[in-house]
Structure formats: structure tokens, C-alpha cells
Write a protein that holds these residues in place. Structure first.
Motif, PDB file in Angstrom:
ATOM      1  N   LEU A  28     -32.149  31.821 -17.355  1.00 35.57           N
ATOM      2  CA  LEU A  28     -31.137  31.943 -16.533  1.00 35.57           C
ATOM      3  C   LEU A  28     -31.466  31.415 -15.150  1.00 35.57           C
ATOM      4  O   LEU A  28     -32.453  31.311 -14.692  1.00 35.57           O
ATOM      5  CB  LEU A  28     -30.702  33.225 -16.411  1.00 35.57           C
ATOM      6  CG  LEU A  28     -30.099  33.766 -17.864  1.00 35.57           C
ATOM      7  CD1 LEU A  28     -29.738  35.370 -17.700  1.00 35.57           C
ATOM      8  CD2 LEU A  28     -29.062  33.114 -18.328  1.00 35.57           C
ATOM      9  N   ILE A  29     -30.464  31.001 -14.191  1.00 35.11           N
ATOM     10  CA  ILE A  29     -30.861  30.702 -12.829  1.00 35.11           C
ATOM     11  C   ILE A  29     -30.439  32.078 -12.054  1.00 35.11           C
ATOM     12  O   ILE A  29     -29.485  32.589 -11.857  1.00 35.11           O
ATOM     13  CB  ILE A  29     -29.749  29.665 -12.250  1.00 35.11           C
ATOM     14  CG1 ILE A  29     -29.927  28.503 -13.389  1.00 35.11           C
ATOM     15  CG2 ILE A  29     -30.297  29.228 -10.946  1.00 35.11           C
ATOM     16  CD1 ILE A  29     -31.037  27.722 -13.541  1.00 35.11           C
ATOM     17  N   LEU A  45     -27.404  32.259  -9.301  1.00 32.71           N
ATOM     18  CA  LEU A  45     -26.138  32.006  -9.634  1.00 32.71           C
ATOM     19  C   LEU A  45     -25.482  33.335 -10.313  1.00 32.71           C
ATOM     20  O   LEU A  45     -26.409  34.286 -10.635  1.00 32.71           O
ATOM     21  CB  LEU A  45     -26.221  30.769 -10.707  1.00 32.71           C
ATOM     22  CG  LEU A  45     -26.559  29.348 -10.085  1.00 32.71           C
ATOM     23  CD1 LEU A  45     -26.484  28.183 -11.065  1.00 32.71           C
ATOM     24  CD2 LEU A  45     -25.681  29.177  -9.000  1.00 32.71           C
ATOM     25  N   GLU A  82     -21.345  31.398 -13.863  1.00 32.60           N
ATOM     26  CA  GLU A  82     -22.046  30.422 -13.675  1.00 32.60           C
ATOM     27  C   GLU A  82     -23.005  30.048 -14.478  1.00 32.60           C
ATOM     28  O   GLU A  82     -23.145  28.926 -15.121  1.00 32.60           O
ATOM     29  CB  GLU A  82     -22.513  30.150 -12.162  1.00 32.60           C
ATOM     30  CG  GLU A  82     -21.359  29.907 -11.086  1.00 32.60           C
ATOM     31  CD  GLU A  82     -21.779  30.183  -9.665  1.00 32.60           C
ATOM     32  OE1 GLU A  82     -21.128  29.753  -8.716  1.00 32.60           O
ATOM     33  OE2 GLU A  82     -22.821  31.032  -9.315  1.00 32.60           O
ATOM     34  N   MET A 112     -22.951  26.942 -17.364  1.00 37.66           N
ATOM     35  CA  MET A 112     -23.790  25.886 -16.926  1.00 37.66           C
ATOM     36  C   MET A 112     -23.711  24.700 -17.808  1.00 37.66           C
ATOM     37  O   MET A 112     -23.917  24.823 -19.091  1.00 37.66           O
ATOM     38  CB  MET A 112     -25.237  26.427 -16.966  1.00 37.66           C
ATOM     39  CG  MET A 112     -26.292  25.558 -16.336  1.00 37.66           C
ATOM     40  SD  MET A 112     -25.958  25.336 -14.582  1.00 37.66           S
ATOM     41  CE  MET A 112     -27.297  25.530 -13.736  1.00 37.66           C
ATOM     42  N   GLY A 113     -23.275  23.599 -17.111  1.00 35.97           N
ATOM     43  CA  GLY A 113     -23.291  22.336 -17.815  1.00 35.97           C
ATOM     44  C   GLY A 113     -21.836  22.227 -18.309  1.00 35.97           C
ATOM     45  O   GLY A 113     -21.680  20.925 -18.913  1.00 35.97           O
ATOM     46  N   GLU A 145     -18.910  23.564 -16.990  1.00 32.68           N
ATOM     47  CA  GLU A 145     -17.922  24.559 -16.089  1.00 32.68           C
ATOM     48  C   GLU A 145     -16.614  23.927 -16.368  1.00 32.68           C
ATOM     49  O   GLU A 145     -16.260  22.705 -16.357  1.00 32.68           O
ATOM     50  CB  GLU A 145     -18.387  24.243 -14.764  1.00 32.68           C
ATOM     51  CG  GLU A 145     -19.769  24.843 -14.418  1.00 32.68           C
ATOM     52  CD  GLU A 145     -20.840  23.990 -14.603  1.00 32.68           C
ATOM     53  OE1 GLU A 145     -20.637  22.621 -15.126  1.00 32.68           O
ATOM     54  OE2 GLU A 145     -21.983  23.991 -14.333  1.00 32.68           O
ATOM     55  N   MET A 194     -15.218  22.810  -9.521  1.00 34.29           N
ATOM     56  CA  MET A 194     -15.355  23.866 -10.294  1.00 34.29           C
ATOM     57  C   MET A 194     -14.157  24.808 -10.056  1.00 34.29           C
ATOM     58  O   MET A 194     -13.932  25.187  -9.035  1.00 34.29           O
ATOM     59  CB  MET A 194     -16.804  24.575 -10.325  1.00 34.29           C
ATOM     60  CG  MET A 194     -17.972  23.619 -10.777  1.00 34.29           C
ATOM     61  SD  MET A 194     -19.546  24.713 -10.819  1.00 34.29           S
ATOM     62  CE  MET A 194     -19.382  24.981  -8.723  1.00 34.29           C
ATOM     63  N   ARG A 224     -13.651  28.534 -10.168  1.00 39.95           N
ATOM     64  CA  ARG A 224     -14.690  29.517 -10.503  1.00 39.95           C
ATOM     65  C   ARG A 224     -13.891  30.750 -11.096  1.00 39.95           C
ATOM     66  O   ARG A 224     -14.239  31.678 -11.768  1.00 39.95           O
ATOM     67  CB  ARG A 224     -15.152  30.133  -8.987  1.00 39.95           C
ATOM     68  CG  ARG A 224     -16.335  29.220  -8.692  1.00 39.95           C
ATOM     69  CD  ARG A 224     -17.415  30.075  -7.730  1.00 39.95           C
ATOM     70  NE  ARG A 224     -18.570  29.161  -7.770  1.00 39.95           N
ATOM     71  CZ  ARG A 224     -18.925  28.219  -6.811  1.00 39.95           C
ATOM     72  NH1 ARG A 224     -17.988  27.948  -6.047  1.00 39.95           N
ATOM     73  NH2 ARG A 224     -19.895  27.629  -6.795  1.00 39.95           N
TER      74      ARG A 224
END
Lengths: 506, 338
Positions: free
Chosen positions: A89-90, A93, A97, A101-102, A104, A111, A113
Motif C-alpha cells: 500500500l502507498i 494515499l 485510492e 490503484m491503476g 481508478e 479521476m 474521487r
């Protein structure tokens, strides 16, 4: 036809063979466990299956087609999605998100959100995970919730093959049960799930079949329900001890030199108590990552906020810094000798003299003759193979580097040696030299506390061993109790009943 | 025999986090800016649109240059070619300017300057991403090259810039509002748009945790190339504003923006380690740095010792950064505190 099959996979790291022609196949709609001791090769296999590392030899087929993944993205696109213990995980973010990821959701190329958050909430709810705010930043979540997000992220990709590598290690019993319920549902839907866990109970509760690995090869595939746990342990152990260890002295009780009471550094260390005597080699056993390395680092003063009482020779030691630990007579041979144990570009001489420079210098200037004499004494005593004492240690072999890492502490007259897997990646001949050195240190009245991933070392070298499991000492073994069966059973957190049964068999 | 690719200990259960949350550090930058503006207003003999215009213009070049620096710092990198690129852009536009058909020449100059910025950034990105080299060294080297090209283009200060056009971005709109403020609002809008692109998430990802980003399928190489290219373009735009402001070209005029842009980004709450930061905070950082000299000018102790300007600027920067670094003391693994 299996949905995923690996055939004859071989992988070497330098001179060390991690996988040696390993094979394994997983059907759609089954949960398949990979079992094996430390270094059996299962984690390497997972890394190869998911495109993290390339194999040296062997083939992988997915749904009947041969595949060769250049990176994790390729494996994921093909339908193999892993959940690793080291989180992917980031931290900066949000949960949503990360989940998307990749892939969206987008509106007008940007994006969306809001849609992302909504979809994230739906995904988490469909998995029946405990409520997690999709708008929360991952950095702010507790470890268990991060692990759940990691699992949700993988499942959200609807893979054909889901691989969980120690993916439940940070979860509590209740959370594990929820994840298992979800995994069982996915199995009904035809997903193939590969499951790796150090908790034997989890494997028995969840998995249909298990493939057991040993020394880089698959030794058996069994139906979990039809197989006794002790049979599985036997398959994991395999061959008998090969290495030659120096003879152990008869059991004796010397004065305690290190006393640790209720040492805590949550969540890695959950109240460790132990006593180490002069002349003793005390082993730390258990699977990797159960807190053994953290215990050594905490004792050496690296961890701030560690609590508990530590006494060296009856004097309290405040775990304030490595310098304080050294002053009290402790020495650490750390896990990563290349970054923490040695300064690679410096010479053998400079590395060995580093911890004792004050003793080797007058008024801040090093006394060259004294330094040279000390260095040569160590090179001789440990038979370090080096062109000269001025050779940079990076030119030495792994085994000789490790000797230098130990030698630098011998000069300090340290009394307590903390060692993390000191023979990892070292050839057999040098290993035996290091065993003899450790025993001679003990015979001189010093004490050694060491972790090894190699059960044979624990059994062959230690007077006593403590088995660690999830940050606590779960078992102490000495003398005849020190067997592979007992060590593995305790390492897997097996219940007392199973253990008693096994001991009666053994 | 044990083999493990990843070390299993030394895990940090609590990730790195400054004592002041990032939002709070950004707020701190705005508080400092507000304080400076209040002092300026108290001390200035008069405070009209003209003063607003002058203050807004003062920070604008640095703000635009720092926008690019923010993007690069978010990836965990750094761009030392920002200043040279500002110079190069400034030199190109001023040199291509001419009194004959000034508008066409200006438009052409702007296009060439922007292309130079994009090309320079792209080169930085390609070398860093494919060569797996340290951004600090790569951009130091390319920075020298860009500065050298700027000197060839514009060996001596000069050139031609049409005043009326320059006034369009540095003057007052409707005689009231500084054009630079409107430009600032446009930049903020662009930033908000950028934040909604997938690229911005990828940029944060690789700065936040490059390994995790790779494991999540992020194309690390392409993301880095984009980040440096955008930074190059931003530097070129900053050079355009500088040209409008000074109405001349000077191959050395842009060099101060390299380190000041880094300072602005850090003051604005970004982490040089990557992953965290915002242009909104950077704006405050850039204006704080730009306005300090104007504010200090009203004080006798400063006027009497003009050589001390850098000393005061440095002290304020150090104080702000030290506040943000206090969080390191909460690290549980002492190895992480080093």
C-alpha cells in the motif's frame, strides 16, 4: 486441469540455491497451502509466480498457457494477484485510492474521487470486513486495518489466482475469521487461492490441500483434512543433521550474566523474560519475523520506548543507545552485516579497530603499531582469509566478512554476544569455524544469545533454546528436549495437546 | 539453509511522521506569510494596489518555478536545473524579441522557450529514470549545461521585450487587481486539476513508497520522466514571467531560483523524502522567501547592514524547517532517527 502450475522452478541467489526444481499446482475453487520451514523456498516461489523475481529455470502455466512475467503488473494483468506481508500500500494515499490503484474510475479523463470512494465502500462492505473509512489515509490506519485493505485491494481485482503470503499475520482472531469467511465464498465462486501462514491452525481451518516444501523442493502434496499435523511436521523436517558441531559441555549452572524481565516493544515484543548464564549459548528459535531480531536490537538499545528491566551482571542496563549497551559489555552481530555490521569500503584493520579506537589511540591520534598488532591478533585467531589487513572488507567472501564483523567485538572484550543468524549465506567450512569460535567464546566465560533460521544450528550448538512466536517466548527447550519435532511444533504455535501427542509418538 | 530476499526485522510499526501534521506545517507557512504582510502594511508609508502589485510580482517567478520543484520533490527527487532553466527561458524570449513584428517574435520566443523547458525536463527524466542515477547529481550536471546554453544564447544582459505585453502579466487588471494574482489563481486551478489526474497519484506513490508502487503495477520509469518534464515546463514558464518582470534577458538572472525553490517547497510543508506536499503550501513558502527582504527593508538594523539580508533569510528558513523536524524525536527505532 490446474489453473496455475509451476514446473521444475529453480532459483539461485549467488551460491545459495533457494529453489531446486520445485513444482506445484493449484486448481480452481481450492484453497491450497504452501508449507515449509525457514528457507524451504516457498516465499521465493511466490515471488517468481507473481513476477517479482525471474526464475533461473522452469515453466509456469496459467489456465493452460505458458506465462513469463516481467514484473508484478504483468502477473496481475494475467490474473495472479499476491497479498504480501510487506505491504504494497502507498502510505500517503487514501484507502480508496489504494484499492483502485491503476484502475481508478474516471470522468472526462480525470479521476472521479467520489465514485472511487463509493466503490471502495461497496467493496469493503461486500467483503464483510470491519468498517474502514475509504477516505482515510493509509498511513493513519493501524497495521491490522492496513492488512485488511491490502487483502481487499487484491480481491477487488477479481484474480483467477489469489496468493496470500503471511497475509493474516497482523490480524486478530476475529478479523482472521472474517477474512476466512470471505475466502471461502471466493472459493465457491471458483477462485484459486494459495495460502501461506506460519499458523498451523489457520491452515487446518481453511485449506483443502497443502504442498510441503523442503530445501527448495516440493516433497509432498496432501489433503489437509486427511493428514495428521505430525505427519506434516515430519515432511517439513526431512533429512538428519549434517553439519558438525563442537561438543557441548555437560550441563552446568554458571552465574547469570544477563537477566531480562518483561521486555516489551509492542507489537513486536510482548513481554520477554529470559536469563543468560556465563558460558552459555542460548538459541532463539521459531520462524523468522517472530520478534527474535527485534529482541536483539532492543537489548542493544536501538528501540526507543522499549520497557522492562534488563540487568547485566546484576547492574541495571538502561536501553538508551547502542553506545550504552557496548559500555555494559554487549556486542551485536546484526542481521545485515553489509549495512549494519561492517563498513564495506574500509579495510579489515579499520573495521576491526573501530569499536576500540579510544583504546588504540593516544590523545585522539591512533597508535599505528598497537592497531596493527590488535588487528593481526584477530586475523590470526579467527583465521580471516584476506590478502592483507589493509584490504577493504568488501573484497572478502561472505564468511570472512562475517568473521570480521565478529572480530571487531572480540577486541572490545564484550561479555555478551547478540548474534542474528551469523552463518546465513556462508559456506559449510566457514560455518564450522564460526561454530567453534562461538563455543570457545562461551568456554572463556562469555555468553551468546543468538537467533538462527537453521534448526540444525539451534540443536547442535545451543545449550538451551527459546522458541519465539508472535513476539513472545512460547517454549524453552534444553538437553534432550531440543529436537526438530519440538522446535517446529512450537514454531507453528501448535497447541499443547498436539504437542503432547507428538512427543508420545517421538 | 536459509534464504530470504527481504530483511524481516527493523520494521517500523509507526511510519515516519512529522510532529506537526502536514496540513499544520502548511498552515504555519501561511501564518508566517500573514505576519510578514501585517508588518509590511504597518511599516509601509502607504499600502495601495501598487504595493499589492509589487508584492505579487516579487514572488511570482519563484512560485511558478517551485510548482515544478514541488512535483519533483513529491516523487522523492530533486531538481537542481530549475534555476538554469529559468535563465535559459528568459534568455531565449528576450533574444528572440524584436521591434519589428514584436508580437509574432514574442509568440515564437515563448513557444521555443517552452519547448526548451520540456526538452530539458525530459532529458533530466530520461537520465534519472533509465540510468537509475541520483537526481541531485544528474540535475546538477544538466543544470550546468542549460546554464551554458543560456550564456551562448545571451552572452550579455539585454534583448528586447515589448513593454505593453509584459505589462499584461505584471501590471494591474482594470487598474485594481494585480495580474499576477489572477495568474496565481489560474495556477491553483491547474494544480487542482492536476491532483485529479492519475499521474498525480502515481507521482505521490513513487515518492511515498517506491517498492509498494512497483508492486501495485505503477510504471515507475514513466512516472519519473513525466515529473521532470513537467518541472522543466514550469521552470520555462517561470522564466517567461521573469522576462516580463525585468523586461530583459540575462543568463544569470534565474540561477537563484534553484535553491530558493527547494526552500519554498520545504517551507510549504512538503517532505524532501517524497510522497507529501502541495503546491498550495509551496505558494506560501515562495512568497515568504520573496517578501522577507521587502519587509526587512523597513527596519533600520537591516538597512544599515544590507549585507546581513541572507543571514536573516537563512534564520527564518532554519526556524521554520526545525519546527517541522521535531517529529523525528518520536521515532521508536533509533536507527530511523539518524
Amino acid at each position: 486441469m490446474p489453473v496455475l502450475a509451476a514446473n521444475g522452478i529453480t532459483k539461485r541467489f549467488g551460491g545459495v540455491v533457494a529453489l531446486n526444481g520445485a513444482s506445484f499446482a493449484c486448481e480452481a475453487g481450492e484453497i491450497h497451502a504452501l508449507l515449509g520451514g525457514n528457507g524451504a523456498g516457498k516465499s521465493t516461489l511466490v515471488k517468481i509466480l507473481t513476477g517479482v523475481q525471474p526464475a533461473d529455470a522452469g515453466t509456469i502455466t496459467l489456465k493452460g498457457q505458458p506465462v513469463d512475467f516481467s514484473d508484478p503488473a504483468a502477473a496481475s494483468a494475467a490474473g495472479i494477484v499476491p497479498v504480501f506481508q510487506e505491504l504494497s500500500l502507498i502510505p500517503d494515499l487514501t484507502v480508496a485510492e489504494n484499492l483502485f490503484m491503476g484502475r481508478e474510475p474516471r470522468r472526462f479523463g480525470l479521476m472521479d474521487r467520489r465514485a472511487m470512494r463509493r466503490a471502495a465502500a461497496e467493496l469493503l462492505e461486500s467483503l464483510r470486513f470491519p468498517p474502514i473509512d475509504p477516505a482515510a489515509t493509509v498511513r493513519d490506519l493501524p497495521l491490522a486495518e492496513r492488512q485488511l485493505v491490502e487483502i481487499a485491494k487484491a480481491i477487488g481485482r477479481r484474480p483467477d489466482v489469489l496468493i496470500l503470503d503471511e497475509a493474516t499475520s497482523a490480524l486478530g482472531a476475529q478479523e482472521v475469521e472474517r477474512v476466512f469467511a470471505t475466502l471461502r465464498t471466493l472459493r465457491e465462486q471458483g477462485m484459486a487461492i494459495v495460502f501461506i501462514s506460519h499458523r498451523m491452525e489457520e491452515v487446518r481451518a481453511l485449506c483443502d490441500r497443502a504442498t510441503i516444501f523442503r530445501d527448495g523442493q516440493d516433497v509432498a502434496t496432501v489433503n489437509v483434512a486427511d493428514t495428521d499435523p505430525e505427519e506434516i511436521v515430519r515432511l517439513m523436517i526431512g533429512r538428519q543433521l549434517e553439519e558438525v558441531f563442537p561438543p557441548k559441555p555437560p550441563a552446568h549452572e554458571d552465574a547469570p550474566i544477563l537477566r531480562v524481565e518483561n521486555l516489551r516493544w509492542e507489537p513486536a515484543l510482548r513481554g520477554i523474560s529470559l536469563t543468560l548464564h556465563r558460558g552459555e549459548i542460548l538459541g532463539l528459535a521459531g520462524l523468522e519475523g517472530q520478534g527474535q531480531g527485534d529482541l536483539l536490537l532492543a537489548l542493544f538499545g536501538v528501540y526507543a520506548g522499549a520497557t522492562g528491566s534488563v540487568q547485566v551482571d546484576g547492574r541495571p542496563l538502561h536501553l538508551g543507545s547502542p553506545a550504552a549497551a557496548m559500555a555494559a559489555g554487549l556486542a551485536l552481530v546484526p542481521e545485515d552485516r553489509k549495512t549494519q555490521g561492517l563498513i564495506l569500503p574500509l579495510s579489515v584493520r579499520e573495521n576491526i579497530s573501530l569499536p576500540v579506537l579510544p583504546k588504540l589511540s593516544h590523545g585522539g591520534v591512533i597508535a599505528p603499531e598497537l592497531e596493527r598488532r590488535t588487528t593481526h591478533e584477530m586475523i590470526g585467531r579467527l583465521s580471516i582469509k584476506t590478502a592483507s589487513s589493509d584490504t577493504p572488507v568488501r573484497f572478502l567472501s561472505g564468511g570472512n566478512q562475517q568473521k570480521v564483523a565478529i572480530a571487531k567485538w572480540l577486541t572490545t572484550q564484550a561479555q555478551i554476544y547478540l548474534m542474528y543468524d551469523p552463518t546465513r549465506g556462508i559456506d559449510v567450512g566457514t560455518k564450522q569455524e564460526i561454530y567453534r569460535l562461538m563455543r570457545s567464546l562461551a568456554d572463556e566465560g562469555r555468553a551468546i544469545l543468538f537467533f538462527s533460521t537453521d534448526l540444525a544450528e539451534i540443536i547442535g550448538l545451543c545449550d538451551r533454546a527459546l522458541v519465539m512466536y508472535e513476539g513472545a517466548v512460547v517454549r524453552e527447550l534444553a538437553g534432550d528436549e531440543l529436537t526438530k519435532e519440538a522446535l517446529i511444533a512450537a514454531s507453528l504455535g501448535m497447541s499443547d495437546a498436539v504437542r503432547a501427542q507428538m512427543e508420545s509418538v517421538a | 539453509m536459509a534464504v530470504s530476499a527481504a530483511p524481516t526485522t527493523l520494521h517500523s510499526p509507526t511510519p515516519r511522521r512529522p510532529l506537526l501534521a502536514r496540513g499544520a506545517r502548511m498552515l504555519l507557512a501561511y501564518l508566517i506569510l500573514l505576519a510578514l504582510l501585517v508588518v509590511y502594511q504597518q511599516k509601509a508609508p502607504r499600502f495601495t494596489e501598487r504595493e499589492w502589485q509589487s508584492l505579487a510580482n516579487q514572488g511570482m517567478t519563484l512560485t511558478i518555478a517551485s510548482l515544478g520543484q514541488t512535483i519533483v520533490v513529491l516523487t522523492g527527487g530533486i531538481d537542481l536545473s530549475v534555476g538554469p532553466m529559468v535563465s535559459l527561458s528568459n534568455s531565449i524570449v528576450a533574444t528572440m524579441g524584436s521591434q519589428e513584428s514584436p508580437d509574432q517574435r514574442l509568440a515564437l520566443g515563448i513557444v521555443v522557450a517552452l519547448l526548451a523547458g520540456a526538452a530539458g525536463g525530459l532529458i533530466n527524466g530520461l537520465i534519472i529514470a533509465y540510468g537509475r542515477l541520483q537526481p541531485i547529481i544528474v540535475t546538477l550536471a544538466t543544470g550546468y549545461i542549460y546554464a551554458g546554453i543560456a550564456l551562448h544564447v545571451r552572452p550579455r544582459p539585454g534583448g528586447y521585450v515589448p513593454f505593453d505585453r509584459a505589462d499584461m502579466v505584471t501590471g494591474l487588471v482594470w487598474g485594481k487587481v494585480p495580474a499576477a494574482l489572477i495568474l496565481l489563481l489560474i495556477l491553483v486551478a491547474l494544480w487542482e486539476l492536476f491532483k485529479r489526474t492519475r499521474l498525480s497519484n502515481r507521482i505521490i506513490s513513487i515518492g511515498s513508497s517506491q517498492g509498494a508502487a512497483y508492486m501495485s503495477g505503477v510504471d515507475v520509469v514513466r512516472t519519473k520522466i513525466w515529473a521532470y518534464t513537467l518541472a522543466g515546463i514550469a521552470s520555462a514558464v517561470a522564466g517567461l514571467f521573469l522576462t516580463a518582470q525585468t523586461a530583459s534577458g540575462d543568463a544569470n538572472a534565474g540561477l537563484v531560483y534553484t535553491l530558493n525553490s527547494i526552500a519554498a517547497v520545504v517551507l510549504g510543508g512538503a517532505s524532501l523524502a517524497g510522497g507529501a506536499g502541495s503546491f498550495i503550501g509551496t505558494i506560501a513558502g515562495a512568497y515568504v522567501l520573496s517578501i522577507i527582504p521587502s519587509v526587512l527593508y523597513f527596519f533600520d538594523f537591516y538597512r544599515s547592514r544590507p549585507l546581513s539580508q541572507d543571514l536573516y533569510k537563512g534564520s527564518i528558513l532554519l526556524a521554520a524547517v526545525a519546527l517541522g523536524a521535531l517529529g523525528v524525536l518520536r521515532m521508536r527505532n533509533r536507527l530511523d532517527r539518524l
